[in-house]
Motif scaffolding. Structure first.
Motif, PDB file in Angstrom:
ATOM      1  N   SER A 298       0.829  -1.206   0.000  1.00  0.00           N
ATOM      2  CA  SER A 298       0.000   0.000   0.000  1.00  0.00           C
ATOM      3  C   SER A 298       0.862   1.254   0.000  1.00  0.00           C
ATOM      4  O   SER A 298       0.620   2.195  -0.759  1.00  0.00           O
ATOM      5  CB  SER A 298      -0.937   0.001   1.206  1.00  0.00           C
ATOM      6  OG  SER A 298      -1.781  -1.131   1.196  1.00  0.00           O
TER       7      SER A 298
ATOM      8  N   LEU B   5       0.941   3.900  -3.162  1.00  0.00           N
ATOM      9  CA  LEU B   5       0.373   5.230  -2.946  1.00  0.00           C
ATOM     10  C   LEU B   5       1.434   6.313  -2.798  1.00  0.00           C
ATOM     11  O   LEU B   5       1.154   7.480  -3.097  1.00  0.00           O
ATOM     12  CB  LEU B   5      -0.514   5.208  -1.703  1.00  0.00           C
ATOM     13  CG  LEU B   5      -1.756   4.310  -1.786  1.00  0.00           C
ATOM     14  CD1 LEU B   5      -2.463   4.268  -0.444  1.00  0.00           C
ATOM     15  CD2 LEU B   5      -2.708   4.797  -2.868  1.00  0.00           C
ATOM     16  N   TRP B   6       2.637   5.933  -2.338  1.00  0.00           N
ATOM     17  CA  TRP B   6       3.612   7.000  -2.055  1.00  0.00           C
ATOM     18  C   TRP B   6       5.033   6.669  -2.486  1.00  0.00           C
ATOM     19  O   TRP B   6       5.588   7.294  -3.386  1.00  0.00           O
ATOM     20  CB  TRP B   6       3.584   7.334  -0.561  1.00  0.00           C
ATOM     21  CG  TRP B   6       4.423   8.529  -0.200  1.00  0.00           C
ATOM     22  CD1 TRP B   6       5.682   8.532   0.317  1.00  0.00           C
ATOM     23  CD2 TRP B   6       4.071   9.910  -0.372  1.00  0.00           C
ATOM     24  NE1 TRP B   6       6.144   9.811   0.487  1.00  0.00           N
ATOM     25  CE2 TRP B   6       5.165  10.682   0.081  1.00  0.00           C
ATOM     26  CE3 TRP B   6       2.931  10.548  -0.862  1.00  0.00           C
ATOM     27  CZ2 TRP B   6       5.155  12.067   0.048  1.00  0.00           C
ATOM     28  CZ3 TRP B   6       2.919  11.940  -0.884  1.00  0.00           C
ATOM     29  CH2 TRP B   6       4.024  12.679  -0.437  1.00  0.00           C
TER      30      TRP B   6
ATOM     31  N   ASN C 228       5.184   5.332  -6.172  1.00  0.00           N
ATOM     32  CA  ASN C 228       4.033   5.727  -6.990  1.00  0.00           C
ATOM     33  C   ASN C 228       4.403   5.705  -8.471  1.00  0.00           C
ATOM     34  O   ASN C 228       5.410   6.299  -8.874  1.00  0.00           O
ATOM     35  CB  ASN C 228       3.574   7.130  -6.582  1.00  0.00           C
ATOM     36  CG  ASN C 228       2.287   7.535  -7.267  1.00  0.00           C
ATOM     37  OD1 ASN C 228       2.259   7.816  -8.456  1.00  0.00           O
ATOM     38  ND2 ASN C 228       1.209   7.575  -6.509  1.00  0.00           N
TER      39      ASN C 228
ATOM     40  N   THR D 127      -7.156   1.415 -13.085  1.00  0.00           N
ATOM     41  CA  THR D 127      -7.143   0.616 -11.858  1.00  0.00           C
ATOM     42  C   THR D 127      -7.801  -0.743 -12.079  1.00  0.00           C
ATOM     43  O   THR D 127      -7.298  -1.777 -11.616  1.00  0.00           O
ATOM     44  CB  THR D 127      -7.852   1.370 -10.723  1.00  0.00           C
ATOM     45  OG1 THR D 127      -7.202   2.625 -10.508  1.00  0.00           O
ATOM     46  CG2 THR D 127      -7.819   0.568  -9.435  1.00  0.00           C
TER      47      THR D 127
ATOM     48  N   MET E 116      -3.328  -1.181  -5.381  1.00  0.00           N
ATOM     49  CA  MET E 116      -2.629  -0.033  -4.804  1.00  0.00           C
ATOM     50  C   MET E 116      -1.879   0.767  -5.856  1.00  0.00           C
ATOM     51  O   MET E 116      -1.834   2.003  -5.799  1.00  0.00           O
ATOM     52  CB  MET E 116      -1.665  -0.507  -3.711  1.00  0.00           C
ATOM     53  CG  MET E 116      -2.376  -0.998  -2.477  1.00  0.00           C
ATOM     54  SD  MET E 116      -3.477   0.273  -1.802  1.00  0.00           S
ATOM     55  CE  MET E 116      -4.860  -0.706  -1.271  1.00  0.00           C
TER      56      MET E 116
ATOM     57  N   LEU F 180      -4.564   2.720  -7.627  1.00  0.00           N
ATOM     58  CA  LEU F 180      -5.033   3.844  -6.813  1.00  0.00           C
ATOM     59  C   LEU F 180      -3.990   4.944  -6.750  1.00  0.00           C
ATOM     60  O   LEU F 180      -4.325   6.135  -6.806  1.00  0.00           O
ATOM     61  CB  LEU F 180      -5.375   3.351  -5.405  1.00  0.00           C
ATOM     62  CG  LEU F 180      -6.627   2.498  -5.261  1.00  0.00           C
ATOM     63  CD1 LEU F 180      -6.799   2.021  -3.820  1.00  0.00           C
ATOM     64  CD2 LEU F 180      -7.872   3.269  -5.704  1.00  0.00           C
ATOM     65  N   GLY F 181      -2.723   4.564  -6.614  1.00  0.00           N
ATOM     66  CA  GLY F 181      -1.664   5.574  -6.589  1.00  0.00           C
ATOM     67  C   GLY F 181      -1.610   6.375  -7.879  1.00  0.00           C
ATOM     68  O   GLY F 181      -1.489   7.603  -7.859  1.00  0.00           O
TER      69      GLY F 181
ATOM     70  N   VAL G 188      -4.839   8.601  -8.010  1.00  0.00           N
ATOM     71  CA  VAL G 188      -4.807   9.780  -7.136  1.00  0.00           C
ATOM     72  C   VAL G 188      -4.064  10.923  -7.810  1.00  0.00           C
ATOM     73  O   VAL G 188      -4.507  12.083  -7.760  1.00  0.00           O
ATOM     74  CB  VAL G 188      -4.152   9.415  -5.784  1.00  0.00           C
ATOM     75  CG1 VAL G 188      -3.781  10.678  -5.011  1.00  0.00           C
ATOM     76  CG2 VAL G 188      -5.098   8.566  -4.954  1.00  0.00           C
TER      77      VAL G 188
END
Length: 237
Positions: free
Chosen positions: A10, A14-15, A18, A48, A135, A138-139, A142
């Motif tokens: 995750s 997400l970070w 990414n 996604t 994930m 989603l990353g 976003v």
């Protein structure tokens, strides 16, 4: 499969890793269709879903497909998933499908999807592969939505225009005008604006990472509470 594995996946998606602002993959659709939030949301949802479906299928057949035909099989799986998503969008969000145009079938060649299929899903069990696909999607999504929101807001002075294209007639009232009689800032909507705002988002992430690292280093350097320093005295002969 510990909970830490899922937390790490995750955090990477997400970070830390990414695909859009760290790996810098999939920049063509990222820069091309993020002129508004609805466009960004549509492409984010499609990407996604394709990532999730392709990672799932690749993980299921990872012990069956030989290395000689691995990549062609992965591309066929991704292309089949993209075709299904296209048909769904044609059926339920046709106008948005037309706006996104060529960038929907181009998901098939998106480096993010093929890269995760080859680098992760083909080497890991189904639950982890599904989590990784979700994930990473989603990353990527976003960043798409954030970029679309920045460009739409600064370009038009409003947010969430034409959301009915994705969510139906009930979303027509979601349009939020931030500034009345706003003079359009065309640079934000045009292609150069996409490059500028993407660079700003990457710079913002790097600043946050630098600050986190600085604080972690400061905590490590701070003496532990309650510890005693031993003072050594004496002479050297």
């Amino acid at each position: 499969m510990a909970a830490s594995d899922y937390r790490e996946l995750s955090l990477n998606g997400l970070w830390k890793n990414n695909p859009a602002i760290v790996q810098l993959l999939g920049l063509c659709p990222l820069l091309a269709v993020t002129g508004s939030v609805v466009n960004a949301l549509g492409l984010a949802a499609a990407t996604t879903l394709v990532l999730l479906c392709s990672n799932t299928a690749v993980s299921l057949i990872r012990n069956v497909v030989s290395d000689a035909v691995r990549l062609p099989v992965f591309v066929m799986i991704i292309a089949a998933a993209v075709t299904c998503i296209e048909l769904l969008m044609q059926a339920f969000t046709y106008e948005l499908y037309q706006i996104l145009g060529i960038f929907l079938p181009l998901i098939t060649t998106n480096c993010v999807i093929l890269g995760r299929a080859d680098a992760y899903a083909s080497k890991n069990p189904l639950p982890l592969a599904m989590c990784d696909g979700l994930m990473m999607g989603l990353g990527f999504g976003v960043i798409l939505v954030l970029l679309g929101a920045l460009r739409e807001l600064l370009g038009t002075g409003a947010l969430f225009a034409n959301m009915d294209l994705l969510f139906g007639p009930g979303a027509a009232d979601w349009h939020w005008v931030m500034v009345q009689d706003y003079q359009a800032f065309l640079l934000a909507i045009l292609p150069p604006g996409a490059f500028i705002f993407t660079g700003l988002i990457i710079a913002g992430k790097n600043l946050i990472d630098s600050e986190i690292k600085r604080r972690q280093d400061a905590l490590k350097a701070r003496p532990v509470k309650g510890s005693k320093r031993v003072r050594v005295t004496g002479t050297i002969s």
